[in-house]
Every structure is written in structure tokens, then in C-alpha cells.
Write a protein that holds these residues in place. Structure first.
Motif, PDB file in Angstrom:
ATOM      1  N   CYS A 169      -4.671   5.850   0.419  1.00  0.00           N
ATOM      2  CA  CYS A 169      -3.715   4.852  -0.030  1.00  0.00           C
ATOM      3  C   CYS A 169      -3.372   5.226  -1.475  1.00  0.00           C
ATOM      4  O   CYS A 169      -4.262   5.433  -2.285  1.00  0.00           O
ATOM      5  N   HIS A 201      -9.077  -0.433  -3.363  1.00  0.00           N
ATOM      6  CA  HIS A 201      -7.943   0.482  -3.153  1.00  0.00           C
ATOM      7  C   HIS A 201      -8.417   1.916  -2.895  1.00  0.00           C
ATOM      8  O   HIS A 201      -7.889   2.614  -2.031  1.00  0.00           O
ATOM      9  N   HIS A 219       0.877  -1.175   0.000  1.00  0.00           N
ATOM     10  CA  HIS A 219       0.000   0.000   0.000  1.00  0.00           C
ATOM     11  C   HIS A 219       0.916   1.227   0.000  1.00  0.00           C
ATOM     12  O   HIS A 219       2.145   1.096   0.016  1.00  0.00           O
ATOM     13  N   MET A 278      -9.897   3.086   0.977  1.00  0.00           N
ATOM     14  CA  MET A 278      -9.154   3.019   2.254  1.00  0.00           C
ATOM     15  C   MET A 278      -8.520   4.372   2.555  1.00  0.00           C
ATOM     16  O   MET A 278      -7.313   4.532   2.571  1.00  0.00           O
ATOM     17  N   GLU A 306      -1.291   3.473  -3.598  1.00  0.00           N
ATOM     18  CA  GLU A 306      -0.728   2.394  -4.419  1.00  0.00           C
ATOM     19  C   GLU A 306      -1.864   1.407  -4.661  1.00  0.00           C
ATOM     20  O   GLU A 306      -2.500   0.965  -3.701  1.00  0.00           O
ATOM     21  N   PHE A 307      -2.108   1.029  -5.920  1.00  0.00           N
ATOM     22  CA  PHE A 307      -3.218   0.115  -6.196  1.00  0.00           C
ATOM     23  C   PHE A 307      -3.006  -1.194  -5.429  1.00  0.00           C
ATOM     24  O   PHE A 307      -1.991  -1.861  -5.595  1.00  0.00           O
ATOM     25  N   CYS A 308      -3.985  -1.544  -4.579  1.00  0.00           N
ATOM     26  CA  CYS A 308      -3.784  -2.693  -3.697  1.00  0.00           C
ATOM     27  C   CYS A 308      -4.935  -3.689  -3.779  1.00  0.00           C
ATOM     28  O   CYS A 308      -4.998  -4.625  -2.994  1.00  0.00           O
TER      29      CYS A 308
END
Ligand code: CUA
Length: 328
Positions: free
Chosen positions: A202, A210, A167, A213, A204-206
Motif C-alpha cells: 500500500c 499502513h 489506499h 498491508m 498511501e498512508f492509511c
């Protein structure tokens, strides 16, 4: 493209993009151009210097282009042409880019900091929420989730790690971002300078949720932060409906300090109702959100780990909702 087509292209395709871009720029609670921290102020400065430089250089190049196309054609000497290329094409970009590089490098944070931060906060990213723990002077941790409180004018050090995927922790108004990587601990410092409520995300693509969050960031005056932290550290007096919280299975995943609910899988719910949002910035905290969330969490947050509780009787769900709304 015919005229009608062109008009509808402008109205339906271009206009929304332009409007959205302009409006996003107006949201000051999640904007690095409305800095409320030292690092963000430096980054915003760099942005404005670069933007101004870009405009000036663009105007010069366009001016020369227009002159070349429309100006009077006069023969020039070879010496003039050589100098023009040497100065405009070699010296000018070299000097400008080197100056920008030096300006930008000076903004990089130090690799190693030996001085003690004023506050240390342990952040663990999960799919799709944030575990937050404040380190007290005696080393004890105060667990909470999905909302960050910081004192203005003090340096906070974040101890960042993840339990699942990568993340990225970012509070645009306070400073740059830092990756949150499983099996690794990254340290990241921020120093908020202004009191206010901002939005962390967040970056960063998680996974599918995504974009779901986020976390409110509340920057207090130092005294008000201390009293907030003292309140957060205190447990909750066990309420009557707590037995239902345990029997329904909630306590297996969630902790409520001061009671026997000690689950560590999901977010700590000790002072849940005192937070600004639920499900990591996804819903406002009220009875309607809670009802809907308990029935089917994945409707609000795809791929969420929490199962739905549609099987509970309506009266039990009502009791759980009032229990949760009472966790102040
Ligand atoms: Cu976590 Cu994107």
C-alpha cells in the motif's frame, strides 16, 4: 564539530542511512529497478535515462565551475559571454527538459481502453488488508485475500475500490501505482512479463498499520495460473473442527467456502494455509504466528479490527490453529 564527534556522526548516523539505501536497492522482489512487467520496464528505462543525463549534466556544470575558479583568467568578448548564456542557460535546458517531458508523457497509460483484458481482478482495500476476487469467464467471482496470482504475458485489469480510507495499490516490479478511493472505482492494467514472486504494497498512508498491508504477488506461466485458479475456486471439505470455528465466532467475520462459514467482514480463509503470508504480509503462516495472532492481533498490527481471543481455552486455540493450518 570535533574530530571524535564527527567520526561518531559518520559511523552512527550517515553510515546506516547509506547502507540501508544500498541494501534496499538489492531487494529485487520489491523494486521498480528489477522490472518484471511492461510498465515497470518502461519506468525503469526512464529512470536510467534520467540518471545518466543527470550525471552527464552534473559533470559538465562541475567542470565549468572548477574551470571558472581554478582556470587561467582570460578576458572574453561580450559576444562570447552572451552566446554562452544563450546556449548553456536557455537552449540546452529547454531542449533537454522538453525531450524528457515528451519521453515521460509517452509512458502515461491510455485513459480509455476498449479492448478486453485477459483477466479481471476485483481488489478492495481495507484497513489493513486486501480483498481479492478473480472474475471467471461466466462473471462469477472467486474470493480470496492478501495474495495475488497472475499469468505472465497476459494483461490483468484491476477493478480497485476501498471501503474506508484512501489506499494505494502498488506492485513495484510490475508497474506504477494507482490510488484506491472509497466510493470510486479505478481501473488499472498491468502486464507481467516474468514468472516469479514479488511484493505488492500500500503506497498511501492509511493509518497506524499502513506499512503492514503488503501482499505477495505470484506470477505463473498461464497454464499453471489456470490450475491454481481452478484449485482456488473449489471449496473446502468441512473438517471436524469446523464446529469450533463457528462456535468461537470466527465464522461471523470469515468465510470458508464449502462450509456454512460465510462472514464477509474479514479476509476469506478458504485456502488460507496455501498462502505465503498471513495478516497481509505481516507474519509467516505457522502455528506460532497463529497462536500469537489469535491471542492479541493488535500486538502485530496496531488498530486492526479483529478482536483478540485470549479468552479461549488453550486446547480450543490449539484446535483452531490446526484447523486453520489445514485449510489448504
Ligand atoms: Cu493502506 Cu496504506
Amino acid at each position: 564539530m570535533q574530530q571524535g564527534q564527527r567520526r561518531s556522526f559518520l559511523v552512527f548516523r550517515v553510515a546506516p542511512i547509506v547502507c540501508a539505501t544500498v541494501l534496499v536497492g538489492c531487494v529485487s522482489e520489491q523494486s521498480m529497478l528489477h522490472p518484471a512487467g511492461e510498465d515497470a520496464a518502461a519506468a525503469a528505462n526512464l529512470f536510467w535515462v534520467m540518471a545518466a543525463g543527470t550525471v552527464v549534466i552534473w559533470l559538465i556544470v562541475m567542470g565549468i565551475t572548477v574551470y571558472a575558479v581554478l582556470g587561467k583568467k582570460r578576458p572574453t568578448t561580450e559576444r562570447f559571454a552572451d552566446r554562452f548564456i544563450l546556449i548553456g542557460g536557455v537552449a540546452f535546458p529547454t531542449i533537454t527538459l522538453a525531450a524528457l517531458l515528451i519521453f515521460g508523457l509517452a509512458l502515461l497509460p491510455d485513459w480509455v481502453r476498449s479492448d478486453r483484458p485477459d483477466l479481471r481482478v476485483h481488489i478492495t482495500a481495507e484497513q489493513y488488508w486486501w480483498r481479492v476476487a478473480y472474475e471467471l469467464p461466466d462473471g462469477a467471482l472467486v474470493n480470496t485475500a492478501n495474495e495475488l496470482h497472475l499469468p505472465a504475458g497476459q494483461t490483468a485489469e484491476f477493478v480497485l475500490t476501498s471501503t474506508d480510507v484512501i489506499h494505494s495499490f502498488w506492485i513495484p516490479n510490475l508497474g506504477g501505482k494507482m490510488d484506491v478511493i472509497p466510493g470510486r472505482t479505478n481501473l488499472w492494467r498491468l502486464r507481467p512479463t516474468e514468472v516469479g514472486v514479488f511484493r505488492g504494497v500500500c503506497a498511501e498512508f492509511c493509518g497506524p498499520s499502513h506499512a503492514l498491508m503488503a501482499f505477495p504477488v505470484v506470477v505463473h506461466k498461464p497454464a499453471s495460473f489456470e490450475s491454481w485458479l481452478a484449485g482456488e475456486a473449489a471449496g473446502i471439505e468441512e473438517k471436524e473442527a469446523h464446529a469450533l470455528f463457528v462456535s468461537a465466532g470466527c465464522a461471523a467475520c470469515h468465510a470458508v467456502r464449502g462450509t456454512n462459514a460465510g462472514g464477509a467482514v474479514g479476509p476469506d480463509l478458504t485456502h488460507f494455509a496455501g498462502r505465503r503470508t498471513m495478516a497481509a504480509g505481516t507474519l509467516p503462516i505457522n502455528a506460532e504466528s497463529l497462536q500469537s495472532w489469535l491471542i492479541d492481533p493488535s500486538h502485530h498490527k496496531p488498530d486492526v479490527r479483529m478482536p483478540g481471543y485470549a479468552s479461549l481455552e488453550a486446547a480450543e486455540r490449539d484446535a483452531l490453529v490446526s484447523y486453520l493450518l489445514d485449510l489448504k
